[in-house]
Design a protein around this motif. Structure first.
Motif, short mmCIF file in Angstrom:
data_model
loop_
_atom_site.label_atom_id
_atom_site.label_comp_id
_atom_site.label_asym_id
_atom_site.label_seq_id
_atom_site.Cartn_x
_atom_site.Cartn_y
_atom_site.Cartn_z
N ASP A 120 6.77 10.14 3.77
CA ASP A 120 6.83 10.16 2.31
C ASP A 120 6.33 8.82 1.75
OD1 ASP A 120 7.84 12.71 2.48
OD2 ASP A 120 9.90 12.16 1.91
N VAL A 121 6.79 7.74 2.36
CA VAL A 121 6.37 6.40 1.92
C VAL A 121 4.86 6.25 2.05
CG1 VAL A 121 6.51 3.93 2.47
CG2 VAL A 121 8.58 5.32 2.49
N LEU A 122 4.33 6.63 3.21
CA LEU A 122 2.89 6.50 3.44
C LEU A 122 2.08 7.39 2.49
CD1 LEU A 122 2.77 6.35 7.32
CD2 LEU A 122 2.25 4.51 5.73
N ARG A 123 2.54 8.60 2.30
CA ARG A 123 1.83 9.53 1.41
C ARG A 123 1.77 8.99 -0.02
NH1 ARG A 123 3.32 13.76 3.60
NH2 ARG A 123 5.46 13.74 2.83
N GLU A 124 2.88 8.43 -0.50
CA GLU A 124 2.91 7.87 -1.85
C GLU A 124 1.91 6.72 -1.99
OE1 GLU A 124 7.03 6.85 -2.12
OE2 GLU A 124 7.65 8.93 -2.39
N GLY A 125 1.91 5.80 -1.04
CA GLY A 125 0.97 4.68 -1.08
C GLY A 125 -0.46 5.12 -0.94
N ARG A 126 -0.72 6.02 0.01
CA ARG A 126 -2.08 6.52 0.24
C ARG A 126 -2.61 7.26 -0.99
NH1 ARG A 126 -2.10 11.60 3.59
NH2 ARG A 126 -1.49 12.31 1.54
N ASP A 127 -1.79 8.16 -1.55
CA ASP A 127 -2.24 8.96 -2.70
C ASP A 127 -2.55 8.08 -3.91
OD1 ASP A 127 -1.98 11.16 -1.08
OD2 ASP A 127 -0.19 11.95 -2.08
N ALA A 128 -1.76 7.03 -4.12
CA ALA A 128 -2.02 6.13 -5.25
C ALA A 128 -3.38 5.45 -5.08
CB ALA A 128 -0.91 5.09 -5.37
N LEU A 129 -3.69 5.04 -3.84
CA LEU A 129 -4.98 4.39 -3.60
C LEU A 129 -6.13 5.39 -3.71
CD1 LEU A 129 -3.99 1.99 -0.70
CD2 LEU A 129 -4.49 1.38 -3.07
N LEU A 130 -5.94 6.60 -3.22
CA LEU A 130 -6.98 7.63 -3.35
C LEU A 130 -7.29 7.88 -4.83
CD1 LEU A 130 -5.88 10.21 -0.61
CD2 LEU A 130 -7.83 8.63 -0.53
N ASP A 131 -6.27 7.86 -5.67
CA ASP A 131 -6.47 8.04 -7.11
C ASP A 131 -7.29 6.90 -7.73
OD1 ASP A 131 -5.03 10.38 -7.03
OD2 ASP A 131 -3.19 9.51 -7.87
N HIS A 132 -7.36 5.75 -7.04
CA HIS A 132 -8.11 4.59 -7.54
C HIS A 132 -9.43 4.40 -6.80
CE1 HIS A 132 -4.26 3.60 -9.43
NE2 HIS A 132 -4.99 2.88 -10.26
N GLY A 133 -9.93 5.46 -6.15
CA GLY A 133 -11.25 5.41 -5.55
C GLY A 133 -11.30 4.95 -4.11
N TRP A 134 -10.16 4.76 -3.47
CA TRP A 134 -10.15 4.38 -2.06
C TRP A 134 -10.37 5.64 -1.22
CZ3 TRP A 134 -9.22 -0.64 -0.19
CH2 TRP A 134 -8.95 -1.58 -1.17
N ARG A 135 -10.80 5.44 0.04
CA ARG A 135 -10.94 6.58 0.93
C ARG A 135 -10.30 6.24 2.27
NH1 ARG A 135 -15.36 6.63 4.54
NH2 ARG A 135 -16.54 4.70 4.46
N VAL A 136 -9.70 7.25 2.89
CA VAL A 136 -9.04 7.08 4.18
C VAL A 136 -10.12 6.98 5.25
CG1 VAL A 136 -7.52 8.15 5.90
CG2 VAL A 136 -6.97 8.33 3.46
N VAL A 137 -10.04 5.92 6.06
CA VAL A 137 -11.00 5.74 7.16
C VAL A 137 -10.31 5.76 8.51
CG1 VAL A 137 -12.71 4.53 5.78
CG2 VAL A 137 -10.92 3.22 6.93
N MET A 138 -8.98 5.73 8.50
CA MET A 138 -8.24 5.74 9.76
C MET A 138 -6.84 6.28 9.51
SD MET A 138 -6.53 2.70 11.92
CE MET A 138 -5.36 2.60 10.62
N GLU A 139 -6.44 7.21 10.36
CA GLU A 139 -5.05 7.64 10.37
C GLU A 139 -4.52 7.29 11.74
OE1 GLU A 139 -2.23 11.51 9.53
OE2 GLU A 139 -4.35 11.60 9.04
N GLY A 140 -3.54 6.41 11.74
CA GLY A 140 -3.03 5.90 13.01
C GLY A 140 -1.91 6.75 13.56
N ILE A 141 -1.04 6.09 14.30
CA ILE A 141 0.07 6.77 14.95
C ILE A 141 0.83 7.61 13.95
CG2 ILE A 141 0.38 5.12 16.83
CD1 ILE A 141 2.53 3.76 15.13
N SER A 142 1.30 8.74 14.41
CA SER A 142 2.05 9.62 13.53
C SER A 142 3.19 10.24 14.32
CB SER A 142 1.12 10.71 12.98
OG SER A 142 1.83 11.53 12.09
N SER A 143 4.39 9.82 13.98
CA SER A 143 5.60 10.37 14.58
C SER A 143 6.68 10.32 13.51
CB SER A 143 6.00 9.53 15.81
OG SER A 143 6.56 8.30 15.39
N PRO A 144 7.82 10.91 13.75
CA PRO A 144 8.88 10.83 12.73
C PRO A 144 9.35 9.39 12.46
CG PRO A 144 9.34 12.59 14.30
CD PRO A 144 8.17 11.82 14.84
N GLN A 145 9.11 8.46 13.40
CA GLN A 145 9.56 7.09 13.23
C GLN A 145 8.48 6.11 12.78
OE1 GLN A 145 10.28 8.80 16.23
NE2 GLN A 145 12.22 9.44 15.33
N ALA A 146 7.23 6.51 12.85
CA ALA A 146 6.16 5.55 12.52
C ALA A 146 4.91 6.28 12.07
CB ALA A 146 5.85 4.67 13.73
#
Length: 191
Positions: free
Chosen positions: A104-130
């Motif tokens: 949830d934390v990551l999605r909120e930060g990512r979505d705010a940047l996407l709204d400002h013209g940023w683009r995702v270039v890397m999605e790193g580790i993904s687990s319930p803890q990180a």
């Protein structure tokens, strides 16, 4: 015959001059663009504030500005030295997010940047803890990392600029050591 010799000499001289100019340009490489560290830090802080607002930060955050040197360009880069008078900045901060889920934390930060013209270039580790994301816009890069442990969720943010040459009239703080937001005349996030 004398005219032909004269033309050959002129052509030879022109070719030598062009070769010297080409070697010099190759050796030094293209110059870095000029950038004021205070203005660059202000832009990095504004990006950080976007993330801070998106994740609903409530406490002021005092971040750090980490200047570093940049590599020489052109043929002189062979020796691995750094270019004098050239800098890049990493603007980093962390915040406790309580028990909020990592994604949830990551999605909120990512979505705010996407709204400002940023683009995702890397999605790193993904687990319930990180989890982590890397985003870019132009010559800027943002790293968002969130980790959950027994103490809760912690968000780490790093916003980076690319290399720029100091303006000739730069009279700001030295870029030899780590700086705080305040050293560059910037308010903490959330204030």
């Amino acid at each position: 015959m004398g005219v032909i010799v004269g033309v050959i000499v002129v052509v030879d001289v022109v070719l030598v001059v062009l070769a010297v100019l080409w070697v010099r340009a190759w050796w030094h490489g293209p110059p870095y663009p000029v950038g004021d560290p205070r203005a660059t830090a202000g832009e990095l802080r504004a990006t950080s504030q976007t993330v801070y607002t998106a994740v609903e930060g409530t406490e002021p955050v005092h971040g750090l500005v980490d200047p570093s040197s940049c590599p020489e360009r052109g043929g002189q880069a062979i020796d691995g030295g750094s270019e004098p008078g050239v800098f890049d900045l990493d603007f980093s901060w962390e915040m406790d997010m309580g028990g909020e889920p990592v994604h949830d934390v990551l999605r909120e930060g990512r979505d705010a940047l996407l709204d400002h013209g940023w683009r995702v270039v890397m999605e790193g580790i993904s687990s319930p803890q990180a989890g982590s994301f890397g985003l870019e816009r132009g010559d800027r890069f943002v790293s968002l990392v969130a980790v959950t442990n027994n103490a809760g969720t912690r968000l780490s943010v790093r916003v980076s600029s690319s290399c720029a040459a100091l303006p000739e009239d730069y009279d700001g703080p030295s870029l030899e050591n780590q700086l705080t937001f305040e050293d560059l005349g910037l308010a903490p996030l959330g204030t």
